[in-house]
Write a protein that holds these residues in place. Structure first.
Motif, mmCIF file in Angstrom:
data_model
loop_
_atom_site.group_PDB
_atom_site.id
_atom_site.type_symbol
_atom_site.label_atom_id
_atom_site.label_comp_id
_atom_site.label_asym_id
_atom_site.label_seq_id
_atom_site.Cartn_x
_atom_site.Cartn_y
_atom_site.Cartn_z
ATOM 1 N N GLY A 105 0.761 -1.233 0.000
ATOM 2 C CA GLY A 105 0.000 0.000 0.000
ATOM 3 C C GLY A 105 0.794 1.286 0.000
ATOM 4 O O GLY A 105 0.215 2.363 -0.045
ATOM 5 N N ASP A 106 2.139 1.205 -0.004
ATOM 6 C CA ASP A 106 2.864 2.478 0.095
ATOM 7 C C ASP A 106 3.940 2.711 -0.959
ATOM 8 O O ASP A 106 4.398 3.832 -1.107
ATOM 9 C CB ASP A 106 3.451 2.657 1.499
ATOM 10 C CG ASP A 106 4.440 1.573 1.873
ATOM 11 O OD1 ASP A 106 4.551 0.574 1.140
ATOM 12 O OD2 ASP A 106 5.099 1.720 2.910
ATOM 13 N N VAL A 107 4.364 1.701 -1.699
ATOM 14 C CA VAL A 107 5.342 1.917 -2.769
ATOM 15 C C VAL A 107 4.937 1.149 -4.017
ATOM 16 O O VAL A 107 4.265 0.125 -3.951
ATOM 17 C CB VAL A 107 6.788 1.502 -2.368
ATOM 18 C CG1 VAL A 107 7.294 2.302 -1.191
ATOM 19 C CG2 VAL A 107 6.884 0.015 -2.106
ATOM 20 N N PRO A 143 6.518 6.472 -3.835
ATOM 21 C CA PRO A 143 7.828 6.119 -4.382
ATOM 22 C C PRO A 143 7.761 4.870 -5.268
ATOM 23 O O PRO A 143 6.910 4.008 -5.084
ATOM 24 C CB PRO A 143 8.692 5.829 -3.157
ATOM 25 C CG PRO A 143 7.945 6.366 -1.991
ATOM 26 C CD PRO A 143 6.502 6.384 -2.373
ATOM 27 N N VAL A 144 8.700 4.806 -6.204
ATOM 28 C CA VAL A 144 8.879 3.619 -7.049
ATOM 29 C C VAL A 144 10.179 2.957 -6.628
ATOM 30 O O VAL A 144 11.214 3.617 -6.536
ATOM 31 C CB VAL A 144 8.942 3.987 -8.545
ATOM 32 C CG1 VAL A 144 9.142 2.739 -9.393
ATOM 33 C CG2 VAL A 144 7.700 4.749 -8.980
ATOM 34 N N VAL A 145 10.132 1.653 -6.361
ATOM 35 C CA VAL A 145 11.337 0.907 -5.999
ATOM 36 C C VAL A 145 11.543 -0.238 -6.987
ATOM 37 O O VAL A 145 10.586 -0.761 -7.554
ATOM 38 C CB VAL A 145 11.286 0.354 -4.557
ATOM 39 C CG1 VAL A 145 11.185 1.471 -3.544
ATOM 40 C CG2 VAL A 145 10.168 -0.643 -4.372
ATOM 41 N N SER A 186 15.482 3.329 -5.866
ATOM 42 C CA SER A 186 14.254 4.122 -5.768
ATOM 43 C C SER A 186 14.363 5.356 -6.650
ATOM 44 O O SER A 186 15.462 5.786 -6.993
ATOM 45 C CB SER A 186 14.006 4.536 -4.318
ATOM 46 O OG SER A 186 12.802 5.288 -4.234
ATOM 47 N N ASP A 187 13.218 5.899 -6.969
ATOM 48 C CA ASP A 187 13.195 7.135 -7.752
ATOM 49 C C ASP A 187 13.336 8.362 -6.861
ATOM 50 O O ASP A 187 13.352 9.485 -7.341
ATOM 51 C CB ASP A 187 11.915 7.230 -8.582
ATOM 52 C CG ASP A 187 10.648 7.368 -7.748
ATOM 53 O OD1 ASP A 187 10.639 6.964 -6.571
ATOM 54 O OD2 ASP A 187 9.651 7.880 -8.288
ATOM 55 N N ARG A 188 13.474 8.155 -5.538
ATOM 56 C CA ARG A 188 13.629 9.251 -4.577
ATOM 57 C C ARG A 188 14.220 8.730 -3.273
ATOM 58 O O ARG A 188 14.297 7.509 -3.069
ATOM 59 C CB ARG A 188 12.286 9.923 -4.309
ATOM 60 C CG ARG A 188 11.307 8.999 -3.601
ATOM 61 C CD ARG A 188 9.900 9.487 -3.626
ATOM 62 N NE ARG A 188 9.366 9.250 -4.974
ATOM 63 C CZ ARG A 188 8.198 9.666 -5.399
ATOM 64 N NH1 ARG A 188 7.401 10.320 -4.599
ATOM 65 N NH2 ARG A 188 7.775 9.424 -6.599
ATOM 66 N N HIS A 189 14.543 9.622 -2.374
ATOM 67 C CA HIS A 189 15.057 9.239 -1.055
ATOM 68 C C HIS A 189 13.938 8.539 -0.283
ATOM 69 O O HIS A 189 12.799 8.982 -0.286
ATOM 70 C CB HIS A 189 15.545 10.468 -0.274
ATOM 71 C CG HIS A 189 15.945 10.150 1.130
ATOM 72 N ND1 HIS A 189 17.099 9.464 1.430
ATOM 73 C CD2 HIS A 189 15.311 10.370 2.295
ATOM 74 C CE1 HIS A 189 17.166 9.288 2.728
ATOM 75 N NE2 HIS A 189 16.102 9.833 3.287
ATOM 76 N N LEU A 190 14.286 7.440 0.361
ATOM 77 C CA LEU A 190 13.314 6.721 1.192
ATOM 78 C C LEU A 190 13.701 6.874 2.661
ATOM 79 O O LEU A 190 14.866 6.788 2.994
ATOM 80 C CB LEU A 190 13.311 5.232 0.839
ATOM 81 C CG LEU A 190 12.854 4.878 -0.566
ATOM 82 C CD1 LEU A 190 13.020 3.378 -0.811
ATOM 83 C CD2 LEU A 190 11.421 5.288 -0.782
#
Length: 191
Positions: A105-107, A143-145, A186-190
């Motif tokens: 539900g979150d990435v 986020p995309v991982v 990831s496409d951003r900082h997690l």
């Protein structure tokens, strides 16, 4: 840039990139998808992940479908739009799968698997760029991982070329890759 259709109730279920047609992964594709997932060559980095029967592939498709209903985006069946030079696969043939699906539900979890006959032609990168663009259009805050086995240098290059960055390394605890190192991009900082 791709020819993204305007997201409607069906989201990005069917559209095109420069060389590919992308259609929501459905049970009607099980035989063609199993041809890819059952091929030992597509599992060179994780032989124990190969799908031994079409039923295993059908279960994978069934598990992937709720993402389309709940989040408006999921995994696609990937087809060629036109012939590829030096490739025996025909336009309209399913050459694999790819896209993103929501995990916990979150990435968005980014993934793809293509038949070896199309490797090294930039198609994985085309799928990854499209999946990232669609994920950002559907839910820009999610986020995309991408989880890549450490020895899979080709997949690592694909996600890095798409702008994803290595955020951590972990050891798989269960499943076919148990005990193996995974690189998490990831496409951003997690946090």
């Amino acid at each position: 840039m791709s020819e993204l259709e305007t997201p409607a109730a069906d989201g990005f279920r069917s559209h095109r990139t420069e060389r590919l047609e992308l259609h929501a992964l459905v049970m009607e594709h099980v035989e063609a998808v199993h041809d890819v997932y059952g091929d030992p060559a597509t599992w060179s980095h994780l032989p124990q992940g190969r799908h031994a029967t079409p039923q295993v592939t059908a279960a994978m498709i069934a598990k992937a479908q709720p993402s389309w209903h709940e989040y408006g985006l999921g995994y696609w069946s990937v087809l060629l739009k036109a012939p590829l030079p030096g490739c025996s696969l025909r336009p309209g043939e399913i050459i694999g799968t790819g896209g993103v699906s929501v995990v916990d539900g979150d990435v968005w979890n980014l993934g793809y698997r293509l038949t070896p006959g199309v490797w090294g032609r930039g198609l994985a990168g085309e799928i990854v760029r499209e999946a990232l663009a669609c994920a950002r259009a559907v839910a820009p805050g999610r986020p995309v991982v991408a989880r890549v086995l450490s020895e899979n240098t080709a997949s690592r290059r694909v996600v890095e070329r798409a702008g994803m960055v290595l955020v951590r390394e972990e050891t798989e605890r269960s499943g076919p890759a148990a005990g193996r190192k995974r690189l998490i991009f990831s496409d951003r900082h997690l946090p």
